[in-house]
Motif scaffolding. Structure first.
Motif, PDB file in Angstrom:
ATOM      1  N   ASP A 250       0.855  -1.190   0.000  1.00 12.46           N
ATOM      2  CA  ASP A 250       0.000   0.000   0.000  1.00 12.46           C
ATOM      3  C   ASP A 250       0.889   1.237   0.000  1.00 12.46           C
ATOM      4  O   ASP A 250       2.106   1.139  -0.156  1.00 12.46           O
ATOM      5  CB  ASP A 250      -0.934   0.000   1.220  1.00 12.46           C
ATOM      6  N   ARG A 251       0.279   2.398   0.186  1.00 12.21           N
ATOM      7  CA  ARG A 251       1.021   3.651   0.143  1.00 12.21           C
ATOM      8  C   ARG A 251       1.538   4.069   1.517  1.00 12.21           C
ATOM      9  O   ARG A 251       1.990   5.194   1.678  1.00 12.21           O
ATOM     10  CB  ARG A 251       0.138   4.773  -0.426  1.00 12.21           C
ATOM     11  N   TYR A 325       3.677  -1.194  -4.749  1.00 14.55           N
ATOM     12  CA  TYR A 325       4.082   0.206  -4.789  1.00 14.55           C
ATOM     13  C   TYR A 325       5.568   0.246  -4.458  1.00 14.55           C
ATOM     14  O   TYR A 325       6.071  -0.569  -3.673  1.00 14.55           O
ATOM     15  CB  TYR A 325       3.323   1.037  -3.765  1.00 14.55           C
ATOM     16  N   ILE A 347       6.907   8.017  -4.303  1.00 18.35           N
ATOM     17  CA  ILE A 347       6.048   6.832  -4.356  1.00 18.35           C
ATOM     18  C   ILE A 347       5.483   6.702  -5.756  1.00 18.35           C
ATOM     19  O   ILE A 347       5.011   7.690  -6.344  1.00 18.35           O
ATOM     20  CB  ILE A 347       4.895   6.929  -3.335  1.00 18.35           C
ATOM     21  N   TYR A 349       2.868   5.892  -8.747  1.00 19.60           N
ATOM     22  CA  TYR A 349       1.451   6.221  -8.813  1.00 19.60           C
ATOM     23  C   TYR A 349       0.562   4.988  -8.653  1.00 19.60           C
ATOM     24  O   TYR A 349      -0.587   5.093  -8.249  1.00 19.60           O
ATOM     25  CB  TYR A 349       1.139   6.906 -10.141  1.00 19.60           C
TER      26      TYR A 349
END
Length: 560
Positions: A250-251, A325, A347, A349
């Motif tokens: 995830d981010r 990611y 990060i 996209y």
């Protein structure tokens, strides 16, 4: 008049101080079993610290003084174990002599079964008591792990063996020489990485997009080249401390497979690691990495290595056949320990599979939602609210004619204030959308913003019974009747705006962001001064005209 603003500011400061001083130190219960610090470096041999005891025999219930001493050290972990099974659980418990430098730990669910440091301050001697349990084995050995600095430490330094009376003497098993750990070979790169094969043979991430690491010093470059069942990784960028990248589901930072290139004493160490949350990465063994190489030139750090696509049985390493990611970060380092990244990590996209089709992509250090948040707050608090304040303060006598039932100045003022409230409300919601709700991990920061927005959004009922959201800086009774109070009330908003410009997620260019804020303050203060002078001159001119009018009337009335 100014108490609410200062009260909230003081509350935020106390929250911040409390958050800092309560950070724990020396809580190393994760290392109880193996007594190995999660630093990722190879432990030292030939210990220089020693353990001594007050007596060599004991009975259950005895209290024995144990002393750890030697050259200055920052951290330690001390345990007592069965000498016939030194890899087993801790035995007995400890009692502190000086609670300012040491603390008890609960290992294997036994309270006080280990002792560690309380702070990273340097120390040369630690004294504690060991309490022998009723079920103590015949022979006890004391073991200590000592940390001089982050990358220099000794693991399981053996101390003296104490025995219960009337038992057979302890016999040490025949010593065996443990093989030295194999250190992966590291070579020096002879030239910069090339971006010529990006999108063709290499999967590349570049910032700025399409930059060339051979020609541009500021180019951040990360590439993956598949070769059968392995991947060659190349990373380059300006840094005086470390460069790193991580694969993430995830981010958000946490539960990620990371790789760090750390500069120390003009040598770059390449280290795999893993992230467990918003804290320092935990360094792992470098065994899965091969063909490591590095280069330093003109402030640019470059490092490369090869790893297999799949590493079955190797903990914390992701399978590179999946999509993730990708984060790229840099920052300062000291003594082999990295500090928080100096700017928001880059990060990608979306998720990518680095072993799939070669691509040439970029990333962002600031997501669109955060940029919109910053833009809305900028327009609201540097445009509409400022103009609204000036209109209410200086244009009331000029725009006094009615417009849609109210004075023109008030209609314009109210429109600007409502616009400010609407823009601020939307901007306030965007970070929660970005985080996907309330984030308990960073609840401290959100509490600060929560209380600050409560302070800003006060319901103000004007004399006509209308209701609208104003901050205290917009309260016309303050800036119409008490300009000094306005100065104090505005200090909170100005401080918030200056601090907000440094929000890492906005990634605003420095020092221009500070210059822009200084320009805004100068414009607002300068405009107020000019309008104050103009208002004073108009008032003085009006008084002169009124005085002349009175004189003429007096002469005409009395003929004098």
């Amino acid at each position: 008049m100014t108490a609410p603003g200062f009260t909230v500011s003081a509350f935020i400061l106390l929250l911040h101080v409390s958050f800092v001083v309560n950070y724990p130190s020396g809580k190393v219960t994760k290392s109880c079993r193996g007594m190995i610090p999660e630093h990722g470096h190879t432990p030292q041999y030939h210990p220089v610290h020693r353990i001594s005891v007050s007596q060599v025999t004991f009975r259950p219930g005895d209290q024995i003084k144990v002393t750890l001493s030697g050259p200055p050290f920052k951290g330690f972990l001390l345990e007592a174990r069965d000498a016939e099974n030194s890899s087993g659980p801790p035995v007995g418990s400890f009692t502190l002599i000086d609670s300012h430098v040491s603390q008890l730990l609960t290992c294997e669910d036994v309270q006080g079964s280990a002792v560690s440091h309380r702070s990273p301050s340097k120390k040369t001697e630690i004294k504690v008591y060991w309490d022998a349990p009723s079920s103590a084995p015949n022979h006890i050995i004391f073991l200590a792990t000592v940390v001089e600095k982050y990358k220099i430490y000794w693991v399981k330094i053996p101390g003296p063996i104490i025995s219960q009376p009337n038992v057979l003497p302890f016999t040490t098993p025949e010593a065996t020489i443990a093989p030295m750990p194999t250190v992966p070979s590291v070579s020096h790169l002879t030239r910069s990485f090339s971006a010529s094969d990006c999108g063709n043979k290499k999967f590349c991430i570049r910032s700025p997009l399409n930059c060339d690491p051979e020609k541009e010093r500021a180019c951040v470059f990360l590439s993956f080249t598949r070769d059968d069942q392995s991947v060659m990784v190349e990373m380059s960028g300006p840094s005086k401390g470390y460069l790193s990248f991580a694969f993430s589901h995830d981010r958000w930072m946490g539960d990620d497979d990371a790789y760090v290139c750390i500069l120390e004493d003009q040598i770059v160490h390449i280290q795999p690691s893993h992230l467990t949350g918003r804290s320092h990465p935990i360094m792992d063994s470098g065994d899965p990495l091969e063909h490591m190489a590095w280069r330093l030139a003109d402030g640019v750090m470059q490092c490369s290595f090869r790893r297999n696509i799949t590493l079955p049985g190797v903990k914390n390493r992701f399978d590179l056949n999946a999509s993730y990611y990708i984060f790229i970060a840099d920052g300062a380092a000291a003594d082999g320990r990295i500090h928080k990244h100096s700017q928001q990590p880059l990060i990608t996209y979306e998720k990518y599979n680095v072993t799939g089709d070669p691509k040439n992509i970029g990333g962002s250090r600031s997501l669109l939602l955060l940029k919109v948040h910053g833009a809305l707050m900028f327009v609201a608090w540097m445009t509409t609210v400022s103009v609204g304040v000036l209109i209410a303060r200086f244009f009331k006598p000029v725009w006094s004619k009615a417009l849609f039932g109210d004075a023109a100045w008030f209609q314009v003022h109210r429109t600007l204030m409502l616009t400010t409230s609407a823009l601020t409300f939307v901007a306030f919601l965007l970070p929660f959308i970005y985080r996907g709700g309330w984030n308990w991990v960073s609840r401290f920061k959100q509490n600060v913003f929560f209380y600050y927005y409560i302070y800003m959004f006060k319901i103000y009922f004007d004399a006509k019974g209308g209701c609208c959201f104003f901050s205290q800086m917009m309260h016309k009774k303050i800036y119409l009747h008490d300009p000094l109070s306005l100065l104090f009330e505005s200090s909170d908003e100005l401080a918030a705006m200056f601090l907000g410009m440094d929000l890492p997620g906005l990634n605003l260019p420095g020092p221009w962001k500070t210059y822009a804020m200084i320009g805004f303050v100068a414009w607002h203060v300068g405009t107020e001064i000019i309008l104050e002078i103009h208002a004073y001159r108009l008032s003085r001119k009006g008084n002169l005209l009124k005085e002349q009018c009175c004189r003429i009337t007096f002469i005409q009335t009395f003929g004098i």
